[in-house]
Design a protein around this motif. Structure first.
Motif, short mmCIF file in Angstrom:
data_model
loop_
_atom_site.label_atom_id
_atom_site.label_comp_id
_atom_site.label_asym_id
_atom_site.label_seq_id
_atom_site.Cartn_x
_atom_site.Cartn_y
_atom_site.Cartn_z
N TRP A 72 36.14 67.77 19.86
CA TRP A 72 37.13 67.56 20.91
C TRP A 72 35.85 68.02 22.03
O TRP A 72 34.71 68.72 21.56
CB TRP A 72 37.87 68.54 20.98
CG TRP A 72 39.45 68.11 19.88
CD1 TRP A 72 39.53 68.42 19.39
CD2 TRP A 72 40.07 67.42 21.06
NE1 TRP A 72 40.59 67.66 18.50
CE2 TRP A 72 41.22 67.09 19.75
CE3 TRP A 72 40.18 66.54 22.26
CZ2 TRP A 72 42.36 66.39 19.90
CZ3 TRP A 72 41.23 65.80 22.56
CH2 TRP A 72 42.45 65.64 21.04
N ASN A 73 35.61 67.69 23.16
CA ASN A 73 34.16 68.07 24.12
C ASN A 73 35.63 68.17 25.62
O ASN A 73 36.69 68.02 25.46
CB ASN A 73 33.81 66.73 24.71
CG ASN A 73 32.36 65.75 23.58
OD1 ASN A 73 32.22 66.50 23.47
ND2 ASN A 73 33.73 64.47 23.38
N GLU A 74 35.44 69.23 25.90
CA GLU A 74 35.92 69.90 27.42
C GLU A 74 35.76 68.89 28.05
O GLU A 74 37.05 68.28 28.58
CB GLU A 74 35.31 71.42 28.14
CG GLU A 74 35.05 72.35 26.70
CD GLU A 74 35.97 73.33 27.33
OE1 GLU A 74 37.26 72.41 28.04
OE2 GLU A 74 36.42 73.94 26.38
N GLU A 75 34.79 67.68 27.68
CA GLU A 75 34.81 67.10 29.14
C GLU A 75 35.11 65.43 28.42
O GLU A 75 34.20 65.08 27.22
CB GLU A 75 33.77 66.42 30.60
CG GLU A 75 33.22 67.82 31.45
CD GLU A 75 34.61 67.18 32.01
OE1 GLU A 75 35.62 65.96 32.04
OE2 GLU A 75 35.25 68.44 33.03
N ASP A 124 35.41 59.75 21.64
CA ASP A 124 35.39 61.54 21.37
C ASP A 124 36.86 61.19 20.50
O ASP A 124 37.64 60.31 21.00
CB ASP A 124 34.86 62.48 22.03
CG ASP A 124 35.67 61.83 23.36
OD1 ASP A 124 36.35 61.49 23.36
OD2 ASP A 124 35.49 63.03 24.03
N SER A 171 32.42 73.45 19.08
CA SER A 171 31.43 73.11 19.99
C SER A 171 30.60 71.47 19.42
O SER A 171 29.99 71.81 18.12
CB SER A 171 30.01 73.90 20.53
OG SER A 171 29.15 73.31 21.17
N PRO A 172 30.73 70.61 20.03
CA PRO A 172 30.36 69.69 19.82
C PRO A 172 28.63 69.40 18.77
O PRO A 172 27.81 69.38 17.84
CB PRO A 172 30.91 68.25 20.66
CG PRO A 172 31.95 69.14 21.06
CD PRO A 172 31.34 70.51 21.58
N LYS A 198 31.90 62.16 14.38
CA LYS A 198 32.14 61.52 16.22
C LYS A 198 33.04 61.46 16.59
O LYS A 198 33.24 62.12 17.38
CB LYS A 198 30.65 60.21 16.37
CG LYS A 198 29.53 61.30 15.69
CD LYS A 198 28.22 60.00 15.24
CE LYS A 198 27.21 60.27 15.25
NZ LYS A 198 26.63 60.69 13.53
N GLN A 200 34.03 62.36 25.76
CA GLN A 200 33.20 60.91 26.19
C GLN A 200 33.10 60.47 25.26
O GLN A 200 34.56 60.00 24.80
CB GLN A 200 32.16 62.53 25.17
CG GLN A 200 31.27 63.21 25.72
CD GLN A 200 31.04 63.12 26.94
OE1 GLN A 200 30.28 62.26 26.83
NE2 GLN A 200 30.99 64.32 27.94
N SER A 223 42.82 66.78 29.20
CA SER A 223 42.43 65.84 29.44
C SER A 223 42.50 64.76 29.99
O SER A 223 42.31 63.58 30.76
CB SER A 223 41.11 65.60 28.30
OG SER A 223 40.14 65.94 27.25
#
Length: 345
Positions: A316-319, A324, A170-171, A312, A321, A68
């Motif tokens: 973790w997100n792949e992209e 996050d 996964s979120p 929240k 946010q 990221s």
């Protein structure tokens, strides 16, 4: 541009609102966080030191942070515009090679010597220990270390170091599991690694108010999280589910054998209102049950709302946010940008 900034400001203001008007905020300072976060997005710049080859970290949080960062708008190609400098170490680098990199920064790169590395940061999932080598010692004492929570005692310096949240779920799956309407009928839930031998675990197995599940049996832990008032975590053992538990409205109880100074987002979240900490010498099952039973139903409901809101920022997100885990880690780095600049000798 102004319209986009106004929309972001409104979004952040809504995001930072307490879960309900009756519940306190999970943040140390919501107003300051809102102002600082917006300022960070528009001003914060990071320069990557030394030529490097992209590599993969075996630990998911470290890999997500690293990738990221490489894709983020915070990067600059002009070191004169940078607030902080990132030193990329391979995950399998030896102490000798790490010392060589720092030595090269000192001799070939003009920015290290201005602060003795205090405006530099590096990623080390397990953290590094002190060393007799001058270069490693300077890195350890001055530079910002980013590791995965929890960190081995002695490998983390509270006033400067940062930890990554351990959750890798996964979120969408994570927050689909969250349902505060579910009645919490279980007093305490522990996802046990099946290996750590503790008298406490054996005692809890005999008490019907506690549910102990072996993580290796892959049972539906998210259901147990939702149905439990408190989720127990052995601080030196299985803590990977802490974000999942919080997202499900389960109040974390950290069972520790030393002071906790490395919780994720220590600069942001009011952990004293989000979790209970119980010392190992005093955490026999009977005493632990007494501590948990003394928390009022009203307080538990309050804490359940706050931990869902706080979770929240630990996802973790792949992209990446807004607000996050990645962006909140960058926010903590931004708070450390005012490094002392030592005079040249």
């Amino acid at each position: 541009m102004a319209a986009a900034a106004a929309i972001l400001s409104l979004f952040l203001a809504v995001l930072l609102l307490p879960p309900s008007t009756a519940a306190p905020s999970p943040y140390l300072s919501p107003t300051t966080l809102l102002q600082n976060y917006q300022n960070m997005l528009t001003t914060f710049k990071v320069f990557i030191c030394t030529p490097y080859t992209p590599f993969e970290f075996p630990d998911a949080p470290a890999s997500l942070f690293y990738n990221s960062l490489l894709r983020s708008p915070f990067l600059t190609h002009d070191p004169e515009h940078a607030h902080l400098f990132f030193v990329p170490f391979s995950p399998d680098i030896s102490t000798r090679s790490m010392a060589r990199v720092v030595r090269e920064l000192r001799t070939d790169f003009p920015y290290w010597n201005r602060t003795l590395g205090a405006d530099h940061f590096f990623l080390s999932p397990a953290g590094i220990d002190y060393s007799s080598d001058r270069n490693i010692l300077e890195l350890k004492k001055n530079s910002i270390q980013i590791s995965i929570f929890p960190v081995v005692s002695g490998y983390f310096i509270p006033h400067k170091d940062i930890t990554l949240p351990p959750s890798v779920r996964s979120p969408l799956d994570l927050f689909h599991a969250a349902d505060n309407s579910t009645e919490a009928s279980i007093l305490g839930y522990l996802r046990w690694d099946g290996e750590t031998e503790l008298n406490l675990v054996n005692e809890l197995k005999l008490d019907s108010d506690f549910v102990i599940e072996d993580r290796n049996k892959q049972l539906e832990s998210s259901r147990s999280f939702r149905e439990s008032k408190f989720c127990l975590f052995l601080y030196h053992g299985e803590v990977a589910g802490i974000v999942e538990a919080m997202a499900s409205g389960c109040v974390p109880v950290l069972i520790v054998d030393r002071p906790i100074q490395d919780l994720p987002l220590m600069d942001v979240l009011k952990w004293s209102d989000l979790a209970l900490v119980v010392a190992v010498p005093h955490s026999g099952a009977k005493r632990l049950k007494q501590i948990l039973s003394e928390v009022s139903e009203e307080k538990i409901a309050e804490m359940r709302e706050m931990v869902v809101a706080a979770s929240k920022h630990l996802v973790w997100n792949e992209e990446a946010q807004v607000m996050d885990a990645f962006n909140m880690l960058m926010y903590q780095l931004w708070l450390r940008r005012h490094a002392i600049r030592y005079a040249r000798r």
